[in-house]
Design an enzyme around this catalytic site. Sequence first.
Site, short mmCIF file in Angstrom:
data_model
loop_
_atom_site.label_atom_id
_atom_site.label_comp_id
_atom_site.label_asym_id
_atom_site.label_seq_id
_atom_site.Cartn_x
_atom_site.Cartn_y
_atom_site.Cartn_z
N CYS A 176 0.80 -1.70 -0.08
CA CYS A 176 0.15 0.47 0.04
C CYS A 176 1.08 1.63 0.16
O CYS A 176 0.42 2.37 -0.57
CB CYS A 176 -0.60 0.07 0.91
SG CYS A 176 -1.99 -1.34 1.65
N CYS A 177 2.20 1.10 -0.02
CA CYS A 177 3.03 2.57 0.83
C CYS A 177 4.02 2.59 -0.24
O CYS A 177 4.89 3.78 -0.60
CB CYS A 177 3.90 2.44 1.42
SG CYS A 177 4.87 1.20 1.52
#
Length: 379
Positions: free
Chosen positions: A153-154
């Site tokens: 997600c990052c």
Amino acid sequence: MSATIRAIGTAVPPTTLDQVAVRDLFAAQPGLGRLGRRIVPAAFDASAVEHRHTVLPELDTSGTPGPFRDGDGAIHSPTTGMRNDRYRELAPPLFVASARDALDRSGVDPAAITHLVTVSCTGFTQPGPDLAIVAELGLRRTVFRHHIGFMGCCAAFPALRSAAAFAEADPTAVVLVVCAELCTLHVRASDDPDQIVANSVFGDGAAAAVVTAEGPGLRLDAFAATVVPEGASEMAWNIGDEGFEMVLSTAVPKLVGATVAEAVGPLLDGPAADVPVWAVHPGGRAILDRTQEALALPDTAMASSRAVLRDHGNMSSATVLFVLRDAMDIGLADATPVIALAFGPGLTVESARLTAVGTRIATDTVGAVAEPELAAEHR
């Protein structure tokens, strides 16, 4: 000279999932045990998600059955290979649609793109979606291509770091960053709490950003990153025989709350509440709640993060760009500071400080959609 995000484009697949209907679908699975029957409604109802989008029409119970759901409503679990076959078919149009939207909004000629950075953690294929972008949008065949895979997600942050480095090293560089995730390809009925939480929040979508060395937009002033080692076993992303397997324990929001202030500290000149806009990756409602509490932020600072969670769920790497896009659409006065951050396996916290450059940023122009079956998002 600082690199600047000139415009952000987004795209989602056409099938919209109503959270209540999806909750009822998963709660009705015949193999669900007592624990699952208790957790499924609780997880879905507490998610703060109202709608999500998916590349799998059969997850909409009002539609036609397919490989993931039969006519009796039972959810099936295809092999990882079959899921990846769907990724190979369905991911490129999303990449292309969001990239086209970003280019339309920025006014940049596709032939002017010098660097293309693609991001995804929900499938693998070569030739990849980067070549589909080159071919369908008319980028030069000599464009520098770079892919960031499986960072979770990052991952938009290392992509933006790379884009900023390219632009700052060469003021004539024009960088296109494209993140696309097909998270719902990895759903399956399960009693496992981590899988149930994943089923309740993840959606599909793509977002793209045009980055140059100057011009109006969101200036990329600084980046920060840190790893929380005690979170390594609490958030993970692995490849199983029946799709990719998410580990997202209930300890993650607590770890985020305990560490986020220190993680973003290098980007702040004063209290966190002095920054009016926070583009926080909405990994889930509890993550947003803990972040807001730890930083003592007003509700207005988190408005775009909560809006994206409500309307799209968690789309992994693309999500934080949706949040920045929402903030830009609302309008940012010149010199408005923005902090963006996201969380990934590790537990990794990636963040950036941005500043609005221009009297007012508002992306009112409606960009084109690359494929008729895809819906570009325009708020």
